[in-house]
Design a protein around this motif. Structure first.
Motif, PDB file in Angstrom:
ATOM      1  N   ILE A 126       0.842  -1.204   0.000  1.00 41.54           N
ATOM      2  CA  ILE A 126       0.000   0.000   0.000  1.00 41.54           C
ATOM      3  C   ILE A 126       0.870   1.245   0.000  1.00 41.54           C
ATOM      4  O   ILE A 126       0.657   2.185  -0.761  1.00 41.54           O
ATOM      5  N   ILE A 127       1.871   1.245   0.852  1.00 43.17           N
ATOM      6  CA  ILE A 127       2.743   2.417   0.962  1.00 43.17           C
ATOM      7  C   ILE A 127       3.438   2.694  -0.365  1.00 43.17           C
ATOM      8  O   ILE A 127       3.566   3.831  -0.798  1.00 43.17           O
ATOM      9  N   SER A 140      -6.753  -0.128   1.264  1.00 43.86           N
ATOM     10  CA  SER A 140      -6.363   0.258   2.610  1.00 43.86           C
ATOM     11  C   SER A 140      -6.898  -0.781   3.572  1.00 43.86           C
ATOM     12  O   SER A 140      -7.783  -1.573   3.248  1.00 43.86           O
ATOM     13  N   LEU A 141      -6.316  -0.756   4.741  1.00 43.61           N
ATOM     14  CA  LEU A 141      -6.679  -1.770   5.721  1.00 43.61           C
ATOM     15  C   LEU A 141      -7.847  -1.277   6.560  1.00 43.61           C
ATOM     16  O   LEU A 141      -7.954  -0.089   6.856  1.00 43.61           O
ATOM     17  N   ASP A 142      -8.681  -2.208   6.904  1.00 45.51           N
ATOM     18  CA  ASP A 142      -9.751  -1.881   7.819  1.00 45.51           C
ATOM     19  C   ASP A 142      -9.460  -2.612   9.114  1.00 45.51           C
ATOM     20  O   ASP A 142      -9.508  -3.845   9.168  1.00 45.51           O
ATOM     21  N   ASP A 143      -9.098  -1.847  10.110  1.00 41.51           N
ATOM     22  CA  ASP A 143      -8.566  -2.482  11.306  1.00 41.51           C
ATOM     23  C   ASP A 143      -9.586  -3.301  12.088  1.00 41.51           C
ATOM     24  O   ASP A 143      -9.311  -4.444  12.447  1.00 41.51           O
ATOM     25  N   PRO A 144     -10.783  -2.754  12.368  1.00 41.72           N
ATOM     26  CA  PRO A 144     -11.711  -3.523  13.210  1.00 41.72           C
ATOM     27  C   PRO A 144     -12.070  -4.881  12.612  1.00 41.72           C
ATOM     28  O   PRO A 144     -12.177  -5.862  13.344  1.00 41.72           O
ATOM     29  N   ARG A 187      -1.937   6.200   6.552  1.00 42.58           N
ATOM     30  CA  ARG A 187      -1.774   5.977   5.121  1.00 42.58           C
ATOM     31  C   ARG A 187      -2.212   4.580   4.724  1.00 42.58           C
ATOM     32  O   ARG A 187      -2.612   4.342   3.591  1.00 42.58           O
ATOM     33  N   ILE A 188      -2.083   3.673   5.666  1.00 42.68           N
ATOM     34  CA  ILE A 188      -2.406   2.292   5.322  1.00 42.68           C
ATOM     35  C   ILE A 188      -3.861   1.972   5.615  1.00 42.68           C
ATOM     36  O   ILE A 188      -4.503   1.233   4.884  1.00 42.68           O
ATOM     37  N   HIS A 189      -4.360   2.529   6.700  1.00 39.54           N
ATOM     38  CA  HIS A 189      -5.685   2.112   7.156  1.00 39.54           C
ATOM     39  C   HIS A 189      -6.768   3.074   6.703  1.00 39.54           C
ATOM     40  O   HIS A 189      -6.512   4.249   6.468  1.00 39.54           O
ATOM     41  N   GLN A 190      -7.966   2.563   6.659  1.00 33.74           N
ATOM     42  CA  GLN A 190      -9.093   3.464   6.447  1.00 33.74           C
ATOM     43  C   GLN A 190      -9.953   3.551   7.708  1.00 33.74           C
ATOM     44  O   GLN A 190     -10.799   4.408   7.817  1.00 33.74           O
ATOM     45  N   CYS A 191      -9.732   2.642   8.614  1.00 28.23           N
ATOM     46  CA  CYS A 191     -10.538   2.642   9.820  1.00 28.23           C
ATOM     47  C   CYS A 191      -9.719   2.037  10.965  1.00 28.23           C
ATOM     48  O   CYS A 191      -9.204   0.929  10.846  1.00 28.23           O
ATOM     49  N   ILE A 192      -9.580   2.790  12.048  1.00 23.41           N
ATOM     50  CA  ILE A 192      -8.744   2.324  13.161  1.00 23.41           C
ATOM     51  C   ILE A 192      -9.544   2.440  14.453  1.00 23.41           C
ATOM     52  O   ILE A 192     -10.252   3.443  14.651  1.00 23.41           O
ATOM     53  N   THR A 193      -9.414   1.464  15.318  1.00 22.63           N
ATOM     54  CA  THR A 193     -10.042   1.630  16.635  1.00 22.63           C
ATOM     55  C   THR A 193      -9.113   2.467  17.499  1.00 22.63           C
ATOM     56  O   THR A 193      -7.894   2.313  17.455  1.00 22.63           O
ATOM     57  N   HIS A 233     -14.055   4.422  16.722  1.00 24.84           N
ATOM     58  CA  HIS A 233     -13.218   4.288  15.526  1.00 24.84           C
ATOM     59  C   HIS A 233     -12.764   5.649  15.026  1.00 24.84           C
ATOM     60  O   HIS A 233     -13.444   6.640  15.221  1.00 24.84           O
TER      61      HIS A 233
END
Lengths: 910, 435
Positions: free
Chosen positions: A792-793, A800-804, B340-346, B384
Motif C-alpha cells: 500500500i505504501i 487500505s486496511l480496515d482495522d476492526p 496511510r495504510i488504514h481506512q478505519c482504526i479503533t 473508531h
C-alpha cells in the motif's frame, strides 16, 4: 596414441619442427666445418644409398600413415614405393645379387597385415569415412597383386621375422660407412661438446625388438646431406658423425682425447639409466664404441669451492644451446651436488647447485604451452623443497635476484647467492596447474595429481617463510598472492562453526589467514595487479563463507566493476568467478535481488561456461583459429576449482522468478514494462511455445513450471517444483547448509506468491480478510499485514486496511477501456519527453541540467543513491542503458507520427 | 542499559577535555559503578593540568582532604610556566589590544602588516602565543585560550604547520565554553580546511571521523544544527562514507536528528537505506524503530522499540535534550504511517500502539484533526477513527501525470531555440571573421 594426436596429427607441424632443427643443424655444421677441404671430400654418394634412402623414407611415411589409419595416403605412398623399387631394381640386382632387401619385404609384410586387420574389423570398417573405405578396397587389391611377386621372400620372412640376417644387414651397413672412415672411432673420434649425441652408442640388442631402430640403422647407410626428408634427429647426428669421421682420419689426435672419451662413455651410462622414461624414438644406438665412465674431476684434484663453482659454470654455460643434452645436464648437476656434499663445501654451494638443478629441469621442457613430464615435476618439487629447507635452516644465506654475480659469496658467512626462489616456485605452481589440466578430470589420475597440491602448498609455505624472514615487500606480496590463490577457493567449515560459536573464537580459520595476507598486500603492494587479484580472491573467500556484508562492502569500496574491463583476461576470469560466488552468497543470505544483480551479467550472455573459464564452447564455423584456441585452453580453470554451472543457473533463474513474476503481475497492463531478466523470459516463452508440456525433467523445466504455478499464486505447487527430490540432488544439496536454504526458499515463495496473488486477483475482490490470506499462505498474520502494508505504501496496491474487521479493502476501480488507453498514452508521452530531455542533455552537456535542477533534483538524487547502494554492474550497464535509450529515442521519433495519429483518434473517441 | 551506551566509543574520538562533560553526565546516571567512573575521571584529569579539578575529584572519591605533595609541586610548576609564557606574549597582546580599536582589525593582512611595522612582531611571538593558548586550554582556562587562538588564527597563514591544530583547539574551546554560534563557525571553517587540504586518504578519514564526533556536540545544541547535521552526515558522501566505515554508531544521532526534524521528511527514505545497509555493523533501538516502522511495517515492534528508545535517549549525553521532541515525533510518524495504510482504526488499538491512554489518544487525534493535519472523522459510538481518504480517480491520475509535461516541453523548446539563435549569431560573426 593420444599424445601423437596432440602433437599434431598433421604431418605438417612435425615436418616444420624438423625443418627448424635441420636448419639449425645446418648452421651448426656450417660453423664447425667451414674448411673447404672437407666440403670437397663429402660428395661421395653411391646410387645404392640414394635408392635405399628413397625407399626407406617412403616406408617411413607409410608407417606413419598406417598409425593414424590414413588409408588414402597409404595407398599413394604404396604406389610411390613400388615405383621407387622399380627404379632401385638394377642396383639391387647388382649389389645384393638380386635378393630383395629385407626391409622392403618387412614393409610389404606389415602392410599386408595392416590391411587384413583393417579389413577384418567390420565394426571399424563401417565407421570409416567414404573416402577411406574406397581407398581401402583399392589398396587391398593392389597389394595382393603386387606381393604375388615376392611370395617366396615373404614366406621366408614370416617364418623368421627377427632373424639375425637383419642384424647382419645393419652390421654390413655400418661397416660400409665405417670402412669409409678408415679405422674406426674407438679412439679416433673427437666430437665437440656441442654434439655429444653424435657418438652415442648402445648394444645392438635393442635393435631387433624395435622397428624404428632398425629403420634408423638403415638410414645410416646414407652418406648424404638429406636434411628435410628424414624426420629423425639421429640422422643428422649421424651425418655429423660421418663428417667427423672423415676429418679425423686425416687429422692428428689431440691430447685430451682420452678424457673426452671417458666422458662420453659416462654419458652413455647415464643415458641408459634414463632410458626407461624416454620415448622410443630417442633410443637410438650406435655400435662399436667402448664405453667407460668419465670423471667430473681429475682423480687427484683437490676438490674445493672454486673448482666446483668453475665446474658448475662450465656445465651451466652450455645451457640454452641447441646441442646441449638437457637431461645430461641435470644428471651432471646431481652428481656435482653429491660431490660437493661429500666434500663438505658448505650449504651455500649446495644451495647454488640446487638452484641450478631447478633451472636445468625447467630448461628440459622447451615448450611453455605443454606441461613438463610428471617425473620431472616430482623431481623438481623434491629439489625445491630441499633447497628451501637449506635456506630456512641457514639464516646466513641470502639468496636474491639483486645479488650481482660478482658479489656472490660462498666461503664465508654471510653467504650471498644469486637466484630467485620466488620465480622458481611460481613456475612450479604453474607447471602443476598445467599437469592438472592435462588429466581427465573424472579419472583417478586427476585425483592422484591433486594429492600433490598439498606438497605444492607446503613448498609455497616454505618460500613464504623464507621471504618473511628476508624479502622485499614486493616479493612478499607475490608469494602471498600465490598462497592466496591456493587458499581462496577452498571451503573451511571451521569458519561457520566459529561464527556459530561452536569453536572457540581464538581458532585460526582460513578467513583469518586470508585477512592477514590480503591486508598486507593492500597496504604494501605497488603493482595494481596483485592488489586487484588479492581483493577478488578475498571477496570470493568471504562470499564462500557466507560473509555477505564483508564481501559486498569490499566490492563496493574497491570500485572494481568500474575498471575491470581494462584488466588482463586471467583477472577478468577471477572477477567473473568472484561475481558468481557473490551471487550464490547473496542468495544463501536471502538477498534475492542482489543475487540477481550479481549473476545477471554472467547469465545474460548465455555462456557462463566460457566466462568462468570452465570449458570452451563448441565452436561454430571456426570462429577462432587454432592459435586462439590454444591460448584459451591455457586460461581454463583446473577442474577442482570449477563452480557448478547448473547451481549457478538455477540460483539465477529462481531469483529471477522471485523478482519477475510479481512484477509481471503488477504491471500487466503497463506500457512501460521492462524485462528484469531476459534469460528467464526466454525460458518462459520457449515453454509456452510447446504444444504439450510434460512433467518437468531438467532443472530449467522445474523452474519454469514453478514460475507458472506462482503466476496463479499457487505457492504450494511452486514450492514443490523448486524443492523436491530431483532438484535436491541436482542443485540444492550442493549448498553447505542446504536445509536452511530450502527453508528460506519456501518462505520467499510464499511471500512472493502472496504478492502475485494480490496483484492478479485484487480486481475481483472488494475486500479480503487478512487472517484467511495468512491461512492460505501459511504465513503468520503480522507478516501478511506487513507485506500488504508495504504494497500500500509503495502504491502498488490501491487499497487500505480496515482495522476492526481485519480486512483489506480495495479502492481500485477498474478503469474503463478509454481511460486505460488514455493512461497508456500519457505514459508514452511522458516517455517521449523524458527521452527528449535526455538527448538534449547529452548533446549539450550540463547546460540543460542546470536549467532543470529544480524540477528533477529530487529524482536525480534518488537515482544516485541507488547507484551507490545497489548497482553492482557499475558503468558498463549504465553505458548500455544509455545506448538503449538512444536507440529508443530514434524509434520514438518514428513513432511520434503514429502517436499523433493515435492522439487524434483518442480525442475523437473522447 | 549499559549495552546501548556509546560513551566509551565516543570518547575515543573526542578530546580529553571534551570527555569530562560526558563522564560527569554518566556519574549522574547510575549506569556504571560510581566509584570506577570517578577513578577513571581522576586518571584522565591527571593527564591534564587542571589541578583544581583533580583535587575536586579526589575529594569526591574520599581519598584525602589534603593536597598531596606532588600535586602542590605540580601546581606551582604549572603556574610558573604559565607566567613565563604570558610574559613572552604580553607585549604583542598589548599591541593587539591597541590595534583592535583601530581600523586595521578588519583585514588580517593589514593587521599583520601593522603589527610588523609598529610593534616589531616576529614569528616566534606567534609560536609562543600558540603555546600559551594550548597551555591555558590544558589548564582548563578555555575562555582565555579562545582569545589567544583567535589571535593565532588571524595572524597565521593557512600553510602553517600549526594551523590545523589551532582550528581544532578553537573548536574545542568554543564547545567547552558553550559558545555555539562561534563553535558552528569554527566547525565550518575546520571542515572546509579538511576537505581542501592534501591529506592522505587514511588521514582524511581520521580527521573527518573526529570532526563528525565533535560536530554532534555542536549540532544538537545549535538551533540550526538539526538541518545541518542531516546535510552534513547524510548528504555529503565523504562524511557518509566516513560514518559507514569508521563509526556506524553515529547513525543513532543521525536517526534522531531526522526523526525530530519534521520539515525534512524526505531525508527519511535515504536514511533508511543507509540504516539497512549498515544494519549488520550497528543497530540500536532508534535505528531499529525506524526499520520496524518503515521497512517491516511492524507496528507492534515499533511500539516496543519506541519504549526502549526513551531509555536510550535519556542516557545519552548528546541527545538527552531531545527526548520529548523525539517521542512526540515518533508517535506522529507511527500515526501517519498508520493513516496511510488504514481506512478505519479503533482508538483503543491506536492508543496501545502509541503508548498512550485511550482518552489521551482521542484528545491527541482531535487536536490533529483540528489543526487540519489529518483528514479524518471520529466515530465515537464504535470508538473508531475513519479516514477520509478518497481513491484517486482516473481523471485525477491523468491530470497529475500530464501536469508538468507541457511545461517541460516548452522549456526544452525554448532552450533549443535559444541555442540555435546563439549558433546563428556565432556563425554570422564567424563568417565576418574571414573578411
Amino acid at each position: 596414441m593420444s599424445r601423437f594426436f596432440a602433437n599434431g596429427s598433421d604431418s605438417e607441424s612435425e615436418s616444420s619442427e624438423d625443418e627448424i632443427q635441420a636448419t639449425n643443424f645446418n648452421k651448426a655444421s656450417a660453423f664447425q666445418f667451414s674448411d673447404d677441404e672437407e666440403e670437397v671430400k663429402r660428395v661421395v654418394r653411391s646410387t645404392k644409398e640414394k635408392r635405399y634412402e628413397n625407399l626407406t623414407s617412403i616406408i617411413k611415411t607409410i608407417r606413419n600413415h598406417k598409425k593414424i589409419k590414413d588409408i588414402p595416403n597409404t595407398l599413394s605412398s604404396f604406389e610411390d614405393l613400388t615405383r621407387a623399387y622399380q627404379k632401385a631394381l638394377p642396383v639391387i640386382s647388382k649389389e645384393e645379387n638380386g635378393i630383395t632387401p629385407r626391409f622392403y619385404i618387412r614393409c610389404l609384410a606389415e602392410l599386408e597385415d595392416f590391411i587384413n586387420e583393417v579389413w577384418e574389423d567390420r565394426e571399424g570398417r563401417k565407421n570409416l569415412s567414404k573416402n577411406n573405405s574406397k581407398s581401402l578396397g583399392t589398396l587391398r587389391q593392389k597389394v595382393r597383386k603386387y606381393i604375388k611377386d615376392f611370395e617366396d621372400d615373404l614366406s621366408r620372412f614370416r617364418e623368421a621375422p627377427d632373424q639375425e640376417s637383419e642384424a647382419e644387414d645393419e652390421v654390413v651397413a655400418l661397416e660400409s660407412d665405417g670402412g669409409d672412415a678408415g679405422d674406426d672411432s674407438d679412439s679416433g673420434v673427437k666430437p665437440t661438446e656441442a654434439a655429444p649425441k653424435a657418438v652415442k652408442t648402445a648394444p645392438a640388442k635393442a635393435a631387433p625388438a624395435d622397428d624404428d631402430d632398425s629403420d634408423d640403422s638403415i638410414d645410416w647407410d646414407s652418406d648424404s646431406e638429406s636434411e628435410t626428408e628424414s624426420s629423425d634427429d639421429e640422422n643428422q647426428y649421424q651425418n655429423m658423425r660421418e663428417r667427423f669421421l672423415k676429418r679425423t682420419t686425416e687429422k692428428e689426435e689431440k691430447d685430451d682425447d682420452k678424457r673426452k672419451d671417458k666422458r662420453k662413455e659416462q654419458k652413455i651410462k647415464i643415458r641408459k639409466r634414463a632410458e626407461d622414461d624416454e620415448d622410443g624414438e630417442w633410443e637410438t644406438v650406435v655400435k662399436g664404441h667402448v664405453v667407460e665412465k668419465p670423471k667430473m674431476f681429475e682423480k687427484d684434484a683437490e676438490i674445493d669451492v672454486p673448482l666446483v663453482l668453475a665446474k658448475l659454470l662450465e656445465i651451466m654455460s652450455a645451457r640454452g644451446k641447441k646441442r646441449t643434452d638437457r637431461r645430461l645436464q641435470i644428471d651432471l648437476l646431481f652428481e656435482l651436488r653429491d660431490i660437493s656434499d661429500q666434500h663438505n663445501l658448505g650449504t651455500a654451494v649446495s644451495v647454488k647447485i640446487h638452484f641450478n638443478i631447478i633451472s636445468a629441469i625447467y630448461d628440459y621442457n622447451q615448450k611453455i604451452s605443454e606441461p613438463m613430464k610428471l617425473e620431472h615435476w616430482a623431481l623438481l618439487l623434491e629439489v625445491m623443497q630441499s633447497m628451501m629447507k637449506l635456506l630456512l635452516a641457514n639464516a646466513d644465506i641470502i639468496m636474491s635476484e639483486s645479488v650481482a654475480e660478482e658479489h656472490e659469496e660462498y666461503v664465508t658467512a654471510p653467504f650471498y647467492v644469486r637466484g630467485c626462489p620466488l620465480a622458481a616456485v611460481e613456475r612450479l605452481d604453474d607447471e602443476f596447474v598445467k599437469l592438472l589440466k592435462e588429466c581427465d578430470p573424472h579419472s583417478n589420475d586427476y585425483v592422484s595429481r591433486l594429492k600433490d597440491e598439498v606438497n605444492v602448498v607446503k613448498t609455497i609455505e616454505l618460500v613464504l617463510q623464507y621471504f618473511e624472514r628476508s624479502g622485499t615487500n614486493n616479493e612478499r606480496c607475490r608469494i602471498y598472492l600465490r598462497k592466496i590463490e591456493h587458499l581462496y577457493y577452498k571451503f573451511d567449515p571451521e569458519v561457520l562453526k566459529k561464527k556459530r560459536g561452536e569453536v572457540p573464537a581464538t581458532t585460526s580459520t582460513s578467513v583469518d589467514v586470508m585477512d592477514k595476507l590480503c591486508k598486507f598486500i593492500y597496504a604494501k603492494d605497488d603493482t595494481d595487479r596483485i592488489r586487484t587479484r588479492a581483493i577478488l580472491a578475498h571477496i570470493y573467500h568471504h562470499a564462500m563463507h557466507d560473509n555477505w556484508f564483508q564481501a559486498r562492502d569490499l566490492v563496493l569500496m574497491s570500485h572494481l566493476q568500474d575498471n575491470i574491463d581494462a584488466a588482463d583476461p586471467a583477472t577478468r576470469i577471477l572477477y567473473n568467478r568472484m561475481m558468481a560466488n557473490l551471487g550464490l552468497c547473496a542468495f544463501r543470505q536471502e538477498n534475492v535481488k542482489d543475487a540477481h544483480h550479481c549473476l545477471v551479467d554472467l547469465m545474460v550472455t548465455g555462456k557462463p561456461k566460457e566466462l568462468l573459464a570452465q570449458g570452451l564452447l563448441p565452436q561454430r564455423q571456426h570462429e577462432r583459429s587454432a592459435e586462439q584456441e590454444k591460448i584459451e585452453k591455457q586460461r581454463q580453470m583446473p577442474f577442482h576449482m570449477h563452480i557448478n554451472l547448473e547451481l549457478l543457473e538455477c540460483v539465477y533463474l529462481v531469483s529471477a522468478m522471485l523478482l519477475e513474476i510479481p512484477y509481471i503481475a503488477a504491471h500487466e497492463f503497463d506500457a512501460r514494462r521492462r524485462m528484469i531478466s531476459k534469460t528467464f523470459y526466454q525460458q518462459l516463452r520457449s515453454s509456452e511455445r510447446q504444444s504439450l508440456v510434460g512433467p518437468p525433467e531438467s532443472m530449467r523445466e522445474h523452474v519454469v513450471a514453478a514460475a507458472k504455478a506462482m503466476r496463479c499464486g499457487n505457492w504450494q505447487a511452486c514450492a514443490n517444483f523448486i524443492v523436491n527430490k530431483k532438484m535436491n540432488t541436482k542443485v540444492w544439496d550442493l549448498f553447505y547448509e542446504s536445509d536452511r536454504v530450502r527453508e528460506m526458499l519456501t518462505k520467499f515463495i510464499k511471500e512472493e506468491s502472496l504478492r502475485t496473488y494480490l496483484f492478479t486477483y485484487s480486481n475481483v475482490y472488494t475486500s479480503i480478510s487478512i487472517p484467511s490470506l495468512a491461512q492460505m499462505y501459511e504465513l503468520p498474520v503480522p507478516k501478511v499485514h506487513s507485506i500488504i502494508s508495504k504494497m500500500i505504501i509503495n502504491e502498488e496496491l490501491m487499497a487500505s486496511l480496515d482495522d476492526p474487521s481485519e480486512t483489506v479493502v480495495m479502492h481500485r476501480s477498474e478503469p474503463s477501456r478509454l481511460q486505460a488507453l488514455a493512461m497508456q498514452f500519457v505514459d508514452k508521452v511522458t516517455n517521449l519527453v523524458d527521452v527528449n530531455e535526455k538527448v538534449f542533455d547529452m548533446k549539450q552537456g550540463n547546460f540543460f541540467q542546470r536549467g532543470n535542477m529544480g524540477n528533477r533534483g529530487d529524482r536525480g538524487y534518488n537515482r544516485n543513491q541507488n547507484n551507490q547502494g545497489g548497482n553492482w554492474l557499475g558503468q558498463r550497464r549504465d553505458r548500455n542503458n544509455r545506448n538503449r535509450n538512444q536507440r529508443g529515442h530514434h524509434k520514438n521519433n518514428q513513432d511520434r507520427q503514429q502517436q499523433q495519429q493515435q492522439q487524434v483518434q483518442t480525442i475523437d473517441e473522447e | 542499559m549499559a549495552n546501548f551506551d556509546l560513551t566509551r566509543i565516543n570518547c575515543q574520538f573526542l578530546d580529553r577535555h571534551l570527555t569530562f562533560p560526558l563522564l560527569e553526565f554518566l556519574c549522574g546516571k547510575e549506569i556504571y559503578n560510581q566509584q570506577e567512573l570517578l577513578e577513571y575521571i581522576l586518571e584522565t584529569v591527571n593527564k591534564t593540568n587542571m589541578i583544581d579539578y583533580t583535587m575536586d575529584t579526589r575529594k569526591r572519591l574520599n581519598l584525602s582532604q589534603e593536597m598531596p605533595e606532588e600535586l602542590v609541586q605540580r601546581k606551582a610548576e604549572v603556574l610558573a610556566t604559565l607566567k613565563q609564557l604570558q610574559n613572552e606574549v604580553a607585549p604583542i597582546m598589548k599591541a593587539t589590544d591597541i590595534l583592535k580599536n583601530g581600523e586595521s582589525m578588519k583585514d588580517s593582512k593589514t593587521f599583520v602588516n601593522a603589527l610588523q611595522k609598529d610593534y616589531n612582531f616576529k614569528v616566534e611571538h606567534l609560536e609562543s602565543a600558540y603555546k600559551l593558548a594550548k597551555y591555558l586550554y590544558e589548564c582548563g582556562n578555555y575562555q582565555e585560550s579562545t582569545s589567544y587562538l583567535y589571535f593565532c588564527l588571524i595572524v597565521m597563514s593557512p600553510n602553517d604547520k600549526n594551523y590545523l591544530n589551532v582550528l581544532w583547539g578553537k573548536l574545542a574551546a568554543e564547545i567547552l565554553t558553550l559558545n555555539w554560534n562561534t563553535a558552528l563557525e569554527d566547525l565550518t571553517r575546520l571542515r572546509d580546511y579538511i576537505d581542501s587540504a592534501n591529506f592522505s586518504t587514511i588521514q582524511a578519514l581520521q580527521q573527518r571521523t573526529w570532526l563528525i564526533h565533535w560536530s554532534v556536540l555542536v549540532f544538537f545544541n545549535h538551533p540550526k544544527g538539526r538541518d545541518l547535521i542531516i546535510e552534513m552526515f547524510l548528504y555529503k558522501p565523504l562524511y557518509l562514507n566516513a560514518i559507514q566505515t569508521m563509526c556506524p554508531h553515529i547513525m543513532r544521532y543521525l536517526a534522531t536528528a531526522v526523526v525530530i526534524n519534521r520539515t525534512r521528511r524526505n531525508a527519511l527514505k535515504d536514511l533508511i537505506k543507509v540504516i539497512q545497509q549498515e544494519s549488520y555493523t550497528y543497530r540500536d533501538p532508534i535505528t531499529e524503530f525506524l526499520e520496524c516502522l518503515y521497512v517491516n511495517f511492524d507496528f507492534e515492534g515499533a511500539r516496543l522499540k519506541l519504549h526502549e528508545c526513551q531509555t536510550v535517549i535519556l542516557n545519552d549525553f548528546f541527545i538527552v535534550a531531545c527526548l520529548n521532541e523525539f517521542v512526540e515525533d515518533a508517535r506522529l510518524m507511527i500515526f501517519e504511517t498508520f493513516c496511510r495504510i488504514h481506512q478505519c482504526i479503533t482508538i483503543s488499538m491506536l492508543a496501545d500502539k502509541l503508548n498512550m491512554k485511550p482518552n489521551e489518544a482521542e484528545c491527541w487525534i482531535v487536536n490533529l484533526i483540528r489543526n487540519a493535519r489529518l483528514n479524518a472523522k471520529i466515530d465515537s459510538k464504535l470508538g473508531h477513527v475513519v479516514m477520509g481518504t478518497q481513491p484517486l480517480s482516473p481523471y485525477q491520475q491523468l491530470v497529475e501525470k500530464i501536469d508538468s509535461l507541457s511545461m517541460r516541453s516548452e522549456h526544452l523548446a525554448g532552450l533549443i531555440e535559444r541555442k540555435s539563435k546563439q549558433k546563428q549569431n556565432q556563425e554570422s560573426a564567424d563568417s565576418w571573421k574571414y573578411y
